[in-house]
Scaffold this active site. Structure first.
Site, PDB file in Angstrom:
ATOM      1  N   TYR A  33       0.824  -1.207   0.000  1.00  0.00           N
ATOM      2  CA  TYR A  33       0.000   0.000   0.000  1.00  0.00           C
ATOM      3  C   TYR A  33       0.854   1.251   0.000  1.00  0.00           C
ATOM      4  CZ  TYR A  33       1.039   1.007   4.921  1.00  0.00           C
ATOM      5  OH  TYR A  33       1.682   1.324   6.091  1.00  0.00           O
ATOM      6  N   ARG A  52       8.058   4.009  -4.739  1.00  0.00           N
ATOM      7  CA  ARG A  52       8.144   3.027  -3.637  1.00  0.00           C
ATOM      8  C   ARG A  52       7.096   1.937  -3.817  1.00  0.00           C
ATOM      9  NH1 ARG A  52       7.661   5.256   2.346  1.00  0.00           N
ATOM     10  NH2 ARG A  52       5.511   5.543   1.688  1.00  0.00           N
ATOM     11  N   ARG A 100      -8.221 -19.816  -0.046  1.00  0.00           N
ATOM     12  CA  ARG A 100      -7.056 -19.654   0.815  1.00  0.00           C
ATOM     13  C   ARG A 100      -6.055 -20.799   0.665  1.00  0.00           C
ATOM     14  NH1 ARG A 100      -4.873 -20.806   5.730  1.00  0.00           N
ATOM     15  NH2 ARG A 100      -3.952 -19.075   6.886  1.00  0.00           N
ATOM     16  N   HIS A 102      -1.467 -20.950   0.862  1.00  0.00           N
ATOM     17  CA  HIS A 102      -0.317 -20.070   1.045  1.00  0.00           C
ATOM     18  C   HIS A 102       0.372 -19.732  -0.277  1.00  0.00           C
ATOM     19  CE1 HIS A 102      -1.038 -20.949   5.211  1.00  0.00           C
ATOM     20  NE2 HIS A 102      -0.101 -20.091   5.581  1.00  0.00           N
ATOM     21  N   LYS A 145       6.534  -1.993   1.958  1.00  0.00           N
ATOM     22  CA  LYS A 145       5.320  -1.438   2.578  1.00  0.00           C
ATOM     23  C   LYS A 145       4.167  -2.417   2.408  1.00  0.00           C
ATOM     24  CE  LYS A 145       3.313   3.202   3.139  1.00  0.00           C
ATOM     25  NZ  LYS A 145       3.505   3.332   4.569  1.00  0.00           N
TER      26      LYS A 145
HETATM   27  N1  PLP Z   1       7.801   3.865   8.914  1.00  0.00           N
HETATM   28  C1  PLP Z   1       6.651   3.168   8.894  1.00  0.00           C
HETATM   29  C2  PLP Z   1       6.620   1.823   9.537  1.00  0.00           C
HETATM   30  C3  PLP Z   1       5.508   3.701   8.293  1.00  0.00           C
HETATM   31  O1  PLP Z   1       4.359   2.978   8.268  1.00  0.00           O
HETATM   32  C4  PLP Z   1       5.563   4.992   7.722  1.00  0.00           C
HETATM   33  C5  PLP Z   1       4.394   5.585   7.068  1.00  0.00           C
HETATM   34  O2  PLP Z   1       3.356   5.022   6.958  1.00  0.00           O
HETATM   35  C6  PLP Z   1       6.768   5.698   7.779  1.00  0.00           C
HETATM   36  C7  PLP Z   1       7.874   5.097   8.369  1.00  0.00           C
HETATM   37  C8  PLP Z   1       6.885   7.068   7.177  1.00  0.00           C
HETATM   38  O3  PLP Z   1       6.930   6.968   5.786  1.00  0.00           O
HETATM   39  P1  PLP Z   1       6.454   8.154   4.832  1.00  0.00           P
HETATM   40  O4  PLP Z   1       7.312   9.334   5.175  1.00  0.00           O
HETATM   41  O5  PLP Z   1       6.710   7.641   3.467  1.00  0.00           O
HETATM   42  O6  PLP Z   1       5.015   8.399   5.121  1.00  0.00           O
END
Ligand code: PLP
Length: 281
Positions: A33, A52, A100, A102, A145
């Site tokens: 996300y 990203r 479902r 894995h 992420k």
């Molecule tokens: N670290 C984590 C674990 C995060 O979830 C986030 C943002 O959601 C950040 C750092 C900060 O990232 P950004 O500056 O891209 O929002």
């Protein structure tokens, strides 16, 4: 409209939107996300978020085929429908809808795109934060992420229960990052921050901060610092897309920072300038 949801081509009020039970996001969190801040139809640092996002898709081997231009058009349509002066823009892609199992579903996976736009009040820049420390019990894929955020959720909830705003993770005695933020210190005129390895998310705001430090002639050290350094720092800084740049006033109930007002103000003003220029606000 108060908040907008969009799922695989269907848009509606967020509270009325649903996802199928066998979307792999539901039972595995099998997806990634992005979360950004938007004013009107403008999204702050959108290209960096899209870069990203593409890295996350690649790391998870999710064959999301929508091109960047179409994705941006769809995100913009959602912002237009929400018609908010300031909003949080969130989107996620899950691998597929399938029974479902894995291993990845057999055949060509059809990833699911979900978008949410929620109204947001931008907190006054410079509002200080209260932090707690928490053991970093996460895995070694924090640079991607993904939707798998349970340790982050639990740590942030603990912070809330303690009357604080954010939890700072500590792994083997060293500060990694916050539950949804990056964490930095100013010490003797140098900005110190964890390197972008697999134990932190490479924050978009972190990267902006480092660029601003360069412009302000503030040297940067990308080396992990010990938990104790938080308490002896001249300033403790927190960054994220929705919070911008903030400083901490307490950690675990102990007063911290407030000893390098001049550099903090330079950084903050540089960030606000950058935000205003890009967002034309
Ligand atoms: N670290 C984590 C674990 C995060 O979830 C986030 C943002 O959601 C950040 C750092 C900060 O990232 P950004 O500056 O891209 O929002």
């Amino acid at each position: 409209m108060p908040a907008i949801g969009w799922y695989n081509g269907t848009m509606g009020p967020l509270s009325e939107m649903t996802v199928p039970m066998n979307d792999r996001a539901v039972y595995f969190g099998d997806g990634c996300y992005e979360a950004c801040l938007a004013t009107g139809l403008r999204v702050f640092a959108l290209e960096a978020h899209l870069d990203r996002f593409e890295r996350s898709l690649k790391a998870l081997s999710i064959p999301f085929r929508m091109d960047r231009e179409s994705l941006v058009r769809t995100l913009t349509d959602c912002l237009a429908a929400a018609d908010e002066p300031c909003a949080a823009l969130y989107w996620q892609v899950s691998r597929a809808t399938a029974q479902r199992m894995h291993a990845f579903p057999a055949g060509e996976a059809k990833p699911n795109l979900l978008i949410m736009v929620t109204p947001k009040t931008r907190s006054a820049s410079g509002t200080p934060m209260k932090l707690i420390t928490a053991e970093d019990v996460r895995y070694a894929m924090c640079d991607v992420k993904t939707l798998n955020l349970i340790p982050n959720v639990l740590a942030n909830e603990r912070a809330k229960e303690c009357g604080a705003d954010e939890a700072v993770f500590v792994r083997n005695g060293f500060v990694t990052e916050g539950s949804h933020t990056n964490v930095h210190i100013l010490k003797d005129g140098v900005l110190c921050t964890h390197p972008t390895d697999r134990y932190i998310l490479p924050g978009v705001t972190r990267a902006i901060l480092l660029g601003l430090c360069k412009g302000c002639s503030i040297p940067v050290s990308e080396q992990a610092f010990a938990k104790d350094a938080l308490f002896s720092a001249d300033e403790v800084l927190i960054t994220s897309s929705t919070l911008g740049v903030r400083r901490a006033e307490t950690i675990d109930g102990i007063a911290v920072g407030g000893r390098d007002e001049a550099r903090y103000q330079r950084i903050l003003q540089a960030y606000e300038r950058r935000f205003s220029e890009e967002m034309r606000v």
